[in-house]
Write an enzyme that holds these catalytic residues in place. Structure first.
Site, PDB file in Angstrom:
ATOM      1  N   CYS A 174      26.261  26.794  52.114  1.00 57.57           N
ATOM      2  CA  CYS A 174      25.565  27.834  52.882  1.00 57.57           C
ATOM      3  C   CYS A 174      24.417  27.193  53.661  1.00 57.57           C
ATOM      4  O   CYS A 174      24.164  25.986  53.521  1.00 57.57           O
ATOM      5  CB  CYS A 174      24.997  28.871  51.914  1.00 57.57           C
ATOM      6  SG  CYS A 174      23.878  28.090  50.730  1.00 57.57           S
ATOM      7  N   CYS A 218      14.915  27.638  50.368  1.00 57.11           N
ATOM      8  CA  CYS A 218      15.756  28.347  51.338  1.00 57.11           C
ATOM      9  C   CYS A 218      14.978  29.509  51.962  1.00 57.11           C
ATOM     10  O   CYS A 218      14.320  30.271  51.254  1.00 57.11           O
ATOM     11  CB  CYS A 218      17.007  28.878  50.636  1.00 57.11           C
ATOM     12  SG  CYS A 218      18.041  29.803  51.758  1.00 57.11           S
ATOM     13  N   HIS A 246      16.816  31.376  35.524  1.00 58.82           N
ATOM     14  CA  HIS A 246      17.254  30.693  36.743  1.00 58.82           C
ATOM     15  C   HIS A 246      16.022  30.255  37.545  1.00 58.82           C
ATOM     16  O   HIS A 246      15.049  31.005  37.662  1.00 58.82           O
ATOM     17  CB  HIS A 246      18.134  31.638  37.562  1.00 58.82           C
ATOM     18  CG  HIS A 246      18.846  30.975  38.699  1.00 58.82           C
ATOM     19  ND1 HIS A 246      18.209  30.655  39.874  1.00 58.82           N
ATOM     20  CD2 HIS A 246      20.116  30.568  38.842  1.00 58.82           C
ATOM     21  CE1 HIS A 246      19.081  30.083  40.698  1.00 58.82           C
ATOM     22  NE2 HIS A 246      20.253  30.011  40.087  1.00 58.82           N
ATOM     23  N   GLU A 258      15.398  30.090  40.653  1.00 57.53           N
ATOM     24  CA  GLU A 258      15.001  30.980  41.748  1.00 57.53           C
ATOM     25  C   GLU A 258      14.262  32.204  41.215  1.00 57.53           C
ATOM     26  O   GLU A 258      13.247  32.629  41.777  1.00 57.53           O
ATOM     27  CB  GLU A 258      16.232  31.415  42.560  1.00 57.53           C
ATOM     28  CG  GLU A 258      15.851  32.278  43.747  1.00 57.53           C
ATOM     29  CD  GLU A 258      17.044  32.955  44.387  1.00 57.53           C
ATOM     30  OE1 GLU A 258      18.090  32.297  44.580  1.00 57.53           O
ATOM     31  OE2 GLU A 258      16.932  34.158  44.693  1.00 57.53           O
ATOM     32  N   CYS A 289      21.488  37.165  49.793  1.00 57.18           N
ATOM     33  CA  CYS A 289      21.505  36.428  51.058  1.00 57.18           C
ATOM     34  C   CYS A 289      22.861  36.603  51.739  1.00 57.18           C
ATOM     35  O   CYS A 289      23.823  37.076  51.135  1.00 57.18           O
ATOM     36  CB  CYS A 289      21.211  34.953  50.807  1.00 57.18           C
ATOM     37  SG  CYS A 289      22.592  34.094  50.060  1.00 57.18           S
ATOM     38  N   SER A 302      27.279  25.971  46.819  1.00 48.61           N
ATOM     39  CA  SER A 302      26.741  24.607  46.693  1.00 48.61           C
ATOM     40  C   SER A 302      27.858  23.587  46.488  1.00 48.61           C
ATOM     41  O   SER A 302      27.613  22.467  46.066  1.00 48.61           O
ATOM     42  CB  SER A 302      25.738  24.547  45.543  1.00 48.61           C
ATOM     43  OG  SER A 302      26.273  25.151  44.391  1.00 48.61           O
TER      44      SER A 302
HETATM   45  S1  SF4 Z   1      22.977  30.906  48.320  1.00 52.85           S
HETATM   46 FE1  SF4 Z   1      20.813  30.380  47.942  1.00 52.85          FE
HETATM   47  S2  SF4 Z   1      20.511  28.518  49.125  1.00 52.85           S
HETATM   48 FE2  SF4 Z   1      22.362  29.468  49.929  1.00 52.85          FE
HETATM   49  S3  SF4 Z   1      21.690  30.739  51.686  1.00 52.85           S
HETATM   50 FE3  SF4 Z   1      21.740  32.025  49.840  1.00 52.85          FE
HETATM   51  S4  SF4 Z   1      19.652  31.945  49.069  1.00 52.85           S
HETATM   52 FE4  SF4 Z   1      19.888  30.210  50.441  1.00 52.85          FE
END
Ligand code: SF4
Length: 418
Positions: free
Chosen positions: A63, A158, A186, A188, A295, A387
């Protein structure tokens, strides 16, 4: 929603090591993008090798935030030859990327649970510390700054995570408390909790079960005294359960399951309506109307899995890091429909009769024999987390195809899509 707001961000191009790229996946993604510029088509791409048919999700893989983090991290190594370079913790939840960085001399200061591996006291102002894509807590940021380390210089947080922090701040400014739907341990969620707690009373809930328990303190079904032991470690300092659950908004970790977050927000909204005799028109007096803070990649990848699951198939394979939140949610969706194998590398497909895969419920790797059906064509659904390098997905495809006699080669498929 985020897609429109951040369209210009999404268009940015990053430099990532070539070994993470895949000519096959690049050709497919480019073709699909050209044919569907507005991203309305979530049907999978069929790779028909005859005896094995692989249905590839419309959206998967690196991403924006991951490419941004990889770009910054590898550039940082190039630009700081001779210096000690540290990553606060895993940069992203992918074992290959983290191992590659370690091979280049990068050391991790903490593990993914936030436990210290290398004490901060051993750092000096000349060291470089990279902040991972998940962001970090204000406490850690201050500790590093106190040593003289400029955390903003090598910060790969991010922008979509920062958006959640901004959303929390907006809620806080209107005197709402913040409820974070996320996995409490986590990275985040720990970072988001820290940022939200700076401006407002904050609490983390993991799932609907915990939300239901929390709501009992709103309705008065549970004694406030129980709250502090039941939610120990989840609430901000000074949180007053009787005062701070009277008016709140919900934000979430960017990679949660969209349907879960929606259900949690809807449930809490109804609790507030009933408890305080509100209506849809007056509910904002006590419940901040925030749309989810997932996101764009989470939304796209989950929607693409719903599209993928429209195809009748024998099994699904999901590729990604075992501690990756967004990947485990893709597995969760697939598992509801068909046998699903969660692997972190093509090497986990040991042979045509044996696969080693991760059970994320029990957190252990298990071996399944005869995972491929005997009768052909075998139909396989395939996707990966945000990822996971595309090269790994191509590796999985190549491994699966190698078990069958086919006149269709990967090169031929690349040609078709180019
Ligand atoms: S998965 Fe995580 S790193 Fe990837 S765009 Fe979404 S918030 Fe950002």
């Amino acid at each position: 929603m985020y897609l429109c707001a951040c369209y210009s961000i999404i268009m940015k191009k990053f430099t990532v090591p070539g070994n993470y790229r895949s000519p096959l996946i690049a050709a497919i993604k480019n073709k699909r993008k050209q044919d569907d510029k507005m991203k309305k088509d979530f049907s999978p791409t069929l790779l028909d090798f005859g005896a094995v048919q692989i249905y590839l999700a419309r959206h998967f893989g690196f991403c924006y935030g991951v490419e941004n983090a990889i770009d910054i991290a590898f550039r940082t190594i190039e630009e700081n030859q001779g210096k000690r370079i540290f990553l606060l913790s895993e940069m992203i939840h992918n074992p290959q990327v983290n191992a590659d960085l370690q091979l280049k001399g990068v050391q991790f200061l903490q593990n993914t649970r936030g436990e210290q591996i290398i004490p901060f006291e051993t750092l000096s102002k000349d060291d470089v510390v990279i902040i991972p894509a998940f962001g970090t807590t204000l406490v850690i940021q201050e500790k590093l700054n106190a040593i003289g380390i400029a955390t903003e210089k090598y910060n790969t947080t991010c922008p979509f995570v920062e958006k959640v922090w901004n959303r929390s701040e907006q809620i806080a400014k209107k005197a709402y408390s913040v409820i974070v739907h996320g996995k409490p341990m986590h990275e985040e969620t720990r970072a988001t909790f820290s940022h939200a707690a700076f401006s407002s009373p904050t609490i983390v809930v993991n799932d609907m079960e915990e939300t239901i328990q929390l709501s009992k303190y709103i309705t008065g079904e549970k004694s406030p005294l129980e709250f502090y032991s039941e939610f120990k470690g989840r609430y901000s300092e000074g949180f007053d359960v009787e005062r701070d659950l009277q008016r709140f908004g919900v934000v979430n970790q960017t990679t949660m399951l969209a349907s879960d977050t929606q259900s949690i927000a809807d449930y809490l909204k109804q609790i507030m309506i009933q408890t305080y005799s509100l209506t849809e028109a007056t509910v904002e007096e006590r419940f901040a109307e925030t749309r989810d803070t997932l996101c764009y990649a989470t939304n796209d990848n989950q929607t693409a899995v719903y599209g993928l699951l429209q195809t009748a198939a024998d099994l699904a394979i999901v590729v990604g890091g075992y501690n990756s939140s967004n990947t485990s949610h893709l597995v969760e969706l697939c598992e509801e429909k068909l046998p699903t194998y969660f692997i972190n590398s093509e090497d986990k497909i040991i042979s045509s009769g044996c696969i080693e895969h991760f059970n994320f419920h029990t957190k252990e790797e298990i071996i399944t024999e005869s995972f491929l059906p005997v009768s052909t064509p075998v139909k396989i659904l395939l996707t990966s987390g945000a990822s996971c390098p595309d090269a790994m997905v191509e590796g999985v495809i190549a491994k699966l195809v190698s078990f069958y006699t086919s006149t269709i080669t990967i090169d031929k498929i690349i040609e078709e899509f180019s």
